[in-house]
Design a protein around this motif. Structure first.
Motif, PDB file in Angstrom:
ATOM      1  N   ASN A 282      -2.392  14.269  82.366  1.00 24.50           N
ATOM      2  CA  ASN A 282      -1.089  13.766  81.974  1.00 24.50           C
ATOM      3  C   ASN A 282      -0.442  13.188  83.235  1.00 24.50           C
ATOM      4  O   ASN A 282      -0.216  13.913  84.203  1.00 24.50           O
ATOM      5  N   ARG A 283      -0.150  11.910  83.226  1.00 22.41           N
ATOM      6  CA  ARG A 283       0.413  11.248  84.411  1.00 22.41           C
ATOM      7  C   ARG A 283       1.753  11.850  84.815  1.00 22.41           C
ATOM      8  O   ARG A 283       2.191  11.702  85.948  1.00 22.41           O
ATOM      9  N   ASN A 284       2.422  12.542  83.899  1.00 26.37           N
ATOM     10  CA  ASN A 284       3.715  13.137  84.226  1.00 26.37           C
ATOM     11  C   ASN A 284       3.591  14.404  85.056  1.00 26.37           C
ATOM     12  O   ASN A 284       4.581  14.867  85.615  1.00 26.37           O
ATOM     13  N   GLU A 285       2.401  14.997  85.142  1.00 30.76           N
ATOM     14  CA  GLU A 285       2.242  16.245  85.896  1.00 30.76           C
ATOM     15  C   GLU A 285       2.681  16.075  87.352  1.00 30.76           C
ATOM     16  O   GLU A 285       3.503  16.847  87.852  1.00 30.76           O
ATOM     17  N   ALA A 286       2.143  15.097  88.035  1.00 31.02           N
ATOM     18  CA  ALA A 286       2.493  14.874  89.446  1.00 31.02           C
ATOM     19  C   ALA A 286       3.952  14.430  89.577  1.00 31.02           C
ATOM     20  O   ALA A 286       4.639  14.820  90.531  1.00 31.02           O
ATOM     21  N   ARG A 287       4.423  13.662  88.617  1.00 31.93           N
ATOM     22  CA  ARG A 287       5.813  13.200  88.667  1.00 31.93           C
ATOM     23  C   ARG A 287       6.777  14.381  88.535  1.00 31.93           C
ATOM     24  O   ARG A 287       7.800  14.438  89.223  1.00 31.93           O
ATOM     25  N   VAL A 288       6.469  15.313  87.648  1.00 33.66           N
ATOM     26  CA  VAL A 288       7.321  16.493  87.486  1.00 33.66           C
ATOM     27  C   VAL A 288       7.342  17.303  88.780  1.00 33.66           C
ATOM     28  O   VAL A 288       8.395  17.745  89.237  1.00 33.66           O
ATOM     29  N   LEU A 289       6.188  17.482  89.407  1.00 37.18           N
ATOM     30  CA  LEU A 289       6.142  18.227  90.670  1.00 37.18           C
ATOM     31  C   LEU A 289       6.989  17.550  91.749  1.00 37.18           C
ATOM     32  O   LEU A 289       7.724  18.219  92.480  1.00 37.18           O
ATOM     33  N   ARG A 290       6.907  16.227  91.843  1.00 40.01           N
ATOM     34  CA  ARG A 290       7.721  15.498  92.834  1.00 40.01           C
ATOM     35  C   ARG A 290       9.210  15.692  92.565  1.00 40.01           C
ATOM     36  O   ARG A 290      10.003  15.900  93.483  1.00 40.01           O
ATOM     37  N   MET A 291       9.590  15.625  91.297  1.00 41.57           N
ATOM     38  CA  MET A 291      11.009  15.788  90.958  1.00 41.57           C
ATOM     39  C   MET A 291      11.454  17.228  91.157  1.00 41.57           C
ATOM     40  O   MET A 291      12.610  17.477  91.516  1.00 41.57           O
ATOM     41  N   MET A 292      10.560  18.193  90.947  1.00 40.42           N
ATOM     42  CA  MET A 292      10.916  19.587  91.223  1.00 40.42           C
ATOM     43  C   MET A 292      11.223  19.756  92.703  1.00 40.42           C
ATOM     44  O   MET A 292      12.214  20.393  93.062  1.00 40.42           O
ATOM     45  N   GLU A 293      10.413  19.164  93.565  1.00 39.89           N
ATOM     46  CA  GLU A 293      10.679  19.232  95.009  1.00 39.89           C
ATOM     47  C   GLU A 293      12.060  18.654  95.316  1.00 39.89           C
ATOM     48  O   GLU A 293      12.827  19.222  96.075  1.00 39.89           O
ATOM     49  N   LYS A 294      12.348  17.514  94.702  1.00 42.76           N
ATOM     50  CA  LYS A 294      13.634  16.848  94.940  1.00 42.76           C
ATOM     51  C   LYS A 294      14.794  17.737  94.491  1.00 42.76           C
ATOM     52  O   LYS A 294      15.778  17.899  95.223  1.00 42.76           O
ATOM     53  N   VAL A 295      14.691  18.329  93.313  1.00 39.16           N
ATOM     54  CA  VAL A 295      15.763  19.163  92.779  1.00 39.16           C
ATOM     55  C   VAL A 295      15.989  20.386  93.664  1.00 39.16           C
ATOM     56  O   VAL A 295      17.126  20.780  93.922  1.00 39.16           O
ATOM     57  N   PHE A 296      14.910  20.983  94.169  1.00 36.56           N
ATOM     58  CA  PHE A 296      15.064  22.195  94.971  1.00 36.56           C
ATOM     59  C   PHE A 296      15.547  21.904  96.387  1.00 36.56           C
ATOM     60  O   PHE A 296      15.935  22.814  97.110  1.00 36.56           O
ATOM     61  N   GLU A 297      15.570  20.639  96.783  1.00 38.12           N
ATOM     62  CA  GLU A 297      16.150  20.258  98.073  1.00 38.12           C
ATOM     63  C   GLU A 297      17.660  20.054  97.958  1.00 38.12           C
ATOM     64  O   GLU A 297      18.360  20.019  98.949  1.00 38.12           O
ATOM     65  N   GLU A 298      18.154  19.912  96.727  1.00 38.39           N
ATOM     66  CA  GLU A 298      19.580  19.684  96.489  1.00 38.39           C
ATOM     67  C   GLU A 298      20.337  21.012  96.550  1.00 38.39           C
ATOM     68  O   GLU A 298      19.772  22.062  96.273  1.00 38.39           O
TER      69      GLU A 298
END
Length: 97
Positions: A21-37
């Motif tokens: 699922n191409r969204n798997e890596a995208r979700v992980l990237r966005m999780m990193e972004k959210v946890f930096e906020e």
């Protein structure tokens, strides 16, 4: 990777292990972004798994195999980011006992 795990994704001569699922890596990237906020949440591994699964389940699946040509992707990064933020809110407000 163990051969046993790989065998679960075989049917005859066809190997399905690398179709993802191409969204798997995208979700992980966005999780990193959210946890930096702010406020700088640091969920444990179980909560991270829950957030990942919830976010993926709220997005349409976008399966592709290695080398696939993607002409367009109807799922925008903003959609993925919103799915992750909603999943974080659900997990944070419903802690496991």
């Amino acid at each position: 990777m163990s051969d046993h795990l790989h065998e679960k994704y075989r049917l005859g001569d066809a190997d399905f292990y690398h179709i993802r699922n191409r969204n798997e890596a995208r979700v992980l990237r966005m999780m990193e972004k959210v946890f930096e906020e702010p406020p700088g949440l640091r969920p444990n591994a179980e909560d991270l798994h829950d957030i990942y699964a919830l976010a993926l389940n709220s997005l349409p699946a976008r399966y592709a195999q290695k080398g696939s040509i993607v002409l367009r992707d109807p799922v925008r990064d903003s959609d993925v980011l919103e799915a992750v933020r909603k999943a974080v809110a659900i997990v944070v407000h419903n802690p496991k006992q």
